[in-house]
Design a protein around this motif. Sequence first.
Motif, PDB file in Angstrom:
ATOM      1  N   MET A  30       0.840  -1.187   0.000  1.00  0.00           N
ATOM      2  CA  MET A  30       0.000   0.000   0.000  1.00  0.00           C
ATOM      3  C   MET A  30       0.880   1.243   0.000  1.00  0.00           C
ATOM      4  SD  MET A  30      -3.180  -0.839   0.069  1.00  0.00           S
ATOM      5  CE  MET A  30      -4.341   0.186   0.874  1.00  0.00           C
ATOM      6  N   ALA A  31       0.577   2.165  -0.875  1.00  0.00           N
ATOM      7  CA  ALA A  31       1.287   3.444  -0.942  1.00  0.00           C
ATOM      8  C   ALA A  31       0.698   4.401   0.088  1.00  0.00           C
ATOM      9  CB  ALA A  31       1.170   4.029  -2.332  1.00  0.00           C
ATOM     10  N   PHE A  32       1.493   5.345   0.503  1.00  0.00           N
ATOM     11  CA  PHE A  32       1.095   6.334   1.498  1.00  0.00           C
ATOM     12  C   PHE A  32       1.162   7.716   0.859  1.00  0.00           C
ATOM     13  CE2 PHE A  32       2.093   9.244   5.021  1.00  0.00           C
ATOM     14  CZ  PHE A  32       1.061   8.942   5.882  1.00  0.00           C
ATOM     15  N   VAL A  33       0.115   8.521   1.041  1.00  0.00           N
ATOM     16  CA  VAL A  33       0.057   9.862   0.469  1.00  0.00           C
ATOM     17  C   VAL A  33       0.037  10.880   1.598  1.00  0.00           C
ATOM     18  CG1 VAL A  33      -1.239  11.447  -1.004  1.00  0.00           C
ATOM     19  CG2 VAL A  33      -1.238   8.998  -1.506  1.00  0.00           C
ATOM     20  N   ALA A  34       0.894  11.882   1.503  1.00  0.00           N
ATOM     21  CA  ALA A  34       0.933  12.988   2.458  1.00  0.00           C
ATOM     22  C   ALA A  34       0.623  14.278   1.699  1.00  0.00           C
ATOM     23  CB  ALA A  34       2.306  13.080   3.117  1.00  0.00           C
ATOM     24  N   LEU A  35      -0.384  14.996   2.155  1.00  0.00           N
ATOM     25  CA  LEU A  35      -0.849  16.215   1.500  1.00  0.00           C
ATOM     26  C   LEU A  35      -0.719  17.388   2.470  1.00  0.00           C
ATOM     27  CD1 LEU A  35      -2.435  17.534  -0.920  1.00  0.00           C
ATOM     28  CD2 LEU A  35      -4.499  17.033   0.400  1.00  0.00           C
ATOM     29  N   THR A  36      -0.189  18.494   1.983  1.00  0.00           N
ATOM     30  CA  THR A  36      -0.081  19.715   2.792  1.00  0.00           C
ATOM     31  C   THR A  36      -0.573  20.893   1.963  1.00  0.00           C
ATOM     32  OG1 THR A  36       1.854  18.852   3.942  1.00  0.00           O
ATOM     33  CG2 THR A  36       1.480  21.224   4.082  1.00  0.00           C
ATOM     34  N   ARG A  37      -1.393  21.726   2.599  1.00  0.00           N
ATOM     35  CA  ARG A  37      -1.864  22.976   1.983  1.00  0.00           C
ATOM     36  C   ARG A  37      -1.465  24.109   2.919  1.00  0.00           C
ATOM     37  NH1 ARG A  37      -5.604  26.514   3.190  1.00  0.00           N
ATOM     38  NH2 ARG A  37      -6.555  27.758   1.584  1.00  0.00           N
ATOM     39  N   VAL A  38      -0.774  25.116   2.379  1.00  0.00           N
ATOM     40  CA  VAL A  38      -0.371  26.275   3.187  1.00  0.00           C
ATOM     41  C   VAL A  38      -0.815  27.553   2.504  1.00  0.00           C
ATOM     42  CG1 VAL A  38       1.635  25.080   4.157  1.00  0.00           C
ATOM     43  CG2 VAL A  38       1.929  26.512   2.147  1.00  0.00           C
ATOM     44  N   ARG A  39      -1.085  28.553   3.310  1.00  0.00           N
ATOM     45  CA  ARG A  39      -1.376  29.887   2.776  1.00  0.00           C
ATOM     46  C   ARG A  39      -0.445  30.867   3.482  1.00  0.00           C
ATOM     47  NH1 ARG A  39      -7.275  31.606   2.718  1.00  0.00           N
ATOM     48  NH2 ARG A  39      -7.212  30.462   0.777  1.00  0.00           N
ATOM     49  N   LEU A  40       0.399  31.533   2.680  1.00  0.00           N
ATOM     50  CA  LEU A  40       1.308  32.544   3.231  1.00  0.00           C
ATOM     51  C   LEU A  40       0.510  33.751   3.704  1.00  0.00           C
ATOM     52  CD1 LEU A  40       4.244  32.567   0.675  1.00  0.00           C
ATOM     53  CD2 LEU A  40       4.204  31.550   2.941  1.00  0.00           C
ATOM     54  N   ARG A  41       1.035  34.438   4.708  1.00  0.00           N
ATOM     55  CA  ARG A  41       0.311  35.597   5.239  1.00  0.00           C
ATOM     56  C   ARG A  41       0.704  36.907   4.571  1.00  0.00           C
ATOM     57  NH1 ARG A  41       3.154  38.217   9.556  1.00  0.00           N
ATOM     58  NH2 ARG A  41       5.068  37.114  10.037  1.00  0.00           N
ATOM     59  N   SER A  42       1.771  36.895   3.768  1.00  0.00           N
ATOM     60  CA  SER A  42       2.206  38.127   3.117  1.00  0.00           C
ATOM     61  C   SER A  42       3.004  37.799   1.859  1.00  0.00           C
ATOM     62  CB  SER A  42       3.086  38.933   4.074  1.00  0.00           C
ATOM     63  OG  SER A  42       3.746  39.973   3.391  1.00  0.00           O
ATOM     64  N   PRO A  43       2.843  38.606   0.801  1.00  0.00           N
ATOM     65  CA  PRO A  43       3.665  38.382  -0.395  1.00  0.00           C
ATOM     66  C   PRO A  43       5.149  38.624  -0.130  1.00  0.00           C
ATOM     67  CG  PRO A  43       2.260  40.316  -0.681  1.00  0.00           C
ATOM     68  CD  PRO A  43       1.876  39.683   0.614  1.00  0.00           C
ATOM     69  N   TYR A  44       5.489  39.365   0.920  1.00  0.00           N
ATOM     70  CA  TYR A  44       6.887  39.607   1.261  1.00  0.00           C
ATOM     71  C   TYR A  44       7.599  38.327   1.705  1.00  0.00           C
ATOM     72  CZ  TYR A  44       5.598  44.484   1.036  1.00  0.00           C
ATOM     73  OH  TYR A  44       5.139  45.699   0.598  1.00  0.00           O
ATOM     74  N   LEU A  45       6.817  37.316   2.077  1.00  0.00           N
ATOM     75  CA  LEU A  45       7.392  36.050   2.529  1.00  0.00           C
ATOM     76  C   LEU A  45       7.561  35.044   1.394  1.00  0.00           C
ATOM     77  CD1 LEU A  45       5.305  35.809   5.786  1.00  0.00           C
ATOM     78  CD2 LEU A  45       7.737  36.357   5.597  1.00  0.00           C
ATOM     79  N   LEU A  46       7.161  35.427   0.198  1.00  0.00           N
ATOM     80  CA  LEU A  46       7.197  34.499  -0.928  1.00  0.00           C
ATOM     81  C   LEU A  46       8.615  34.041  -1.268  1.00  0.00           C
ATOM     82  CD1 LEU A  46       5.481  32.993  -2.945  1.00  0.00           C
ATOM     83  CD2 LEU A  46       5.617  34.970  -4.462  1.00  0.00           C
ATOM     84  N   LEU A  47       9.564  34.942  -1.325  1.00  0.00           N
ATOM     85  CA  LEU A  47      10.936  34.563  -1.679  1.00  0.00           C
ATOM     86  C   LEU A  47      11.536  33.603  -0.654  1.00  0.00           C
ATOM     87  CD1 LEU A  47      13.336  34.682  -3.569  1.00  0.00           C
ATOM     88  CD2 LEU A  47      14.071  36.759  -2.384  1.00  0.00           C
ATOM     89  N   PRO A  48      11.526  33.923   0.646  1.00  0.00           N
ATOM     90  CA  PRO A  48      12.088  32.942   1.585  1.00  0.00           C
ATOM     91  C   PRO A  48      11.326  31.623   1.586  1.00  0.00           C
ATOM     92  CG  PRO A  48      11.219  34.848   2.770  1.00  0.00           C
ATOM     93  CD  PRO A  48      11.145  35.155   1.313  1.00  0.00           C
ATOM     94  N   PHE A  49      10.010  31.684   1.413  1.00  0.00           N
ATOM     95  CA  PHE A  49       9.200  30.470   1.339  1.00  0.00           C
ATOM     96  C   PHE A  49       9.644  29.608   0.159  1.00  0.00           C
ATOM     97  CE2 PHE A  49       5.503  28.424  -0.662  1.00  0.00           C
ATOM     98  CZ  PHE A  49       5.121  27.557   0.344  1.00  0.00           C
ATOM     99  N   MET A  50       9.824  30.210  -0.997  1.00  0.00           N
ATOM    100  CA  MET A  50      10.228  29.461  -2.191  1.00  0.00           C
ATOM    101  C   MET A  50      11.640  28.876  -2.024  1.00  0.00           C
ATOM    102  SD  MET A  50       7.536  29.486  -3.932  1.00  0.00           S
ATOM    103  CE  MET A  50       8.036  28.765  -5.467  1.00  0.00           C
ATOM    104  N   LEU A  51      12.545  29.627  -1.430  1.00  0.00           N
ATOM    105  CA  LEU A  51      13.906  29.124  -1.212  1.00  0.00           C
ATOM    106  C   LEU A  51      13.901  27.914  -0.289  1.00  0.00           C
ATOM    107  CD1 LEU A  51      15.865  32.486  -0.877  1.00  0.00           C
ATOM    108  CD2 LEU A  51      15.969  30.854  -2.771  1.00  0.00           C
ATOM    109  N   HIS A  52      13.190  28.013   0.817  1.00  0.00           N
ATOM    110  CA  HIS A  52      13.147  26.901   1.772  1.00  0.00           C
ATOM    111  C   HIS A  52      12.373  25.710   1.221  1.00  0.00           C
ATOM    112  CE1 HIS A  52      15.265  28.480   5.242  1.00  0.00           C
ATOM    113  NE2 HIS A  52      14.835  29.653   4.846  1.00  0.00           N
ATOM    114  N   THR A  53      11.316  25.972   0.466  1.00  0.00           N
ATOM    115  CA  THR A  53      10.553  24.888  -0.140  1.00  0.00           C
ATOM    116  C   THR A  53      11.400  24.152  -1.171  1.00  0.00           C
ATOM    117  OG1 THR A  53       8.469  26.044   0.231  1.00  0.00           O
ATOM    118  CG2 THR A  53       8.480  24.339  -1.451  1.00  0.00           C
ATOM    119  N   GLY A  54      12.124  24.893  -1.974  1.00  0.00           N
ATOM    120  CA  GLY A  54      13.013  24.271  -2.953  1.00  0.00           C
ATOM    121  C   GLY A  54      14.060  23.389  -2.298  1.00  0.00           C
ATOM    122  N   ARG A  55      14.612  23.860  -1.205  1.00  0.00           N
ATOM    123  CA  ARG A  55      15.616  23.074  -0.475  1.00  0.00           C
ATOM    124  C   ARG A  55      14.994  21.793   0.074  1.00  0.00           C
ATOM    125  NH1 ARG A  55      18.028  23.518   5.150  1.00  0.00           N
ATOM    126  NH2 ARG A  55      16.041  24.521   5.497  1.00  0.00           N
TER     127      ARG A  55
END
Length: 131
Positions: free
Chosen positions: A1-26
């Motif tokens: 049996m395969a296991f699926v993990a789902l996450t949904r996030v909503r950032l609170r500010s567009p100013y956080l987009l760059l650090p969010f993308m950098l950390h998500t990419g890592r």
Amino acid sequence: MAFVALTRVRLRSPYLLLPFMLHTGRALRFLRHAPGWVVTQTRKTRGLTFWFMSVWESAADQRAHRGTGAPLVDLGKFREWCEEIATAEWTQPSVAPPSWEEAEERLKSSARLHRVAHPSSSHRAWIISTD
């Protein structure tokens, strides 16, 4: 049996987009080397809302990865950066990723909301959005 993990996030500010993308990419690069990992899909929906769906060979593989390295660092940052974090997990017979429609239904029916430093009014009211 395969296991699926789902996450949904909503950032609170567009100013956080760059650090969010950098950390998500890592975190996604780190994930590709995890034992038992099959595939990860991402998508962006309305506004600053992002979805991450990973398929694993087993729940044990996913849990072993979850407790190490980049995911731990990012969860702490995400609690500060996001106004909503919801997750869902389930098993399925195939390692093929489910459709996003199925993922949305799973989130609606079995989501776990995570603590965030600056919750949205929906998050405070335990309302799970799938936009």
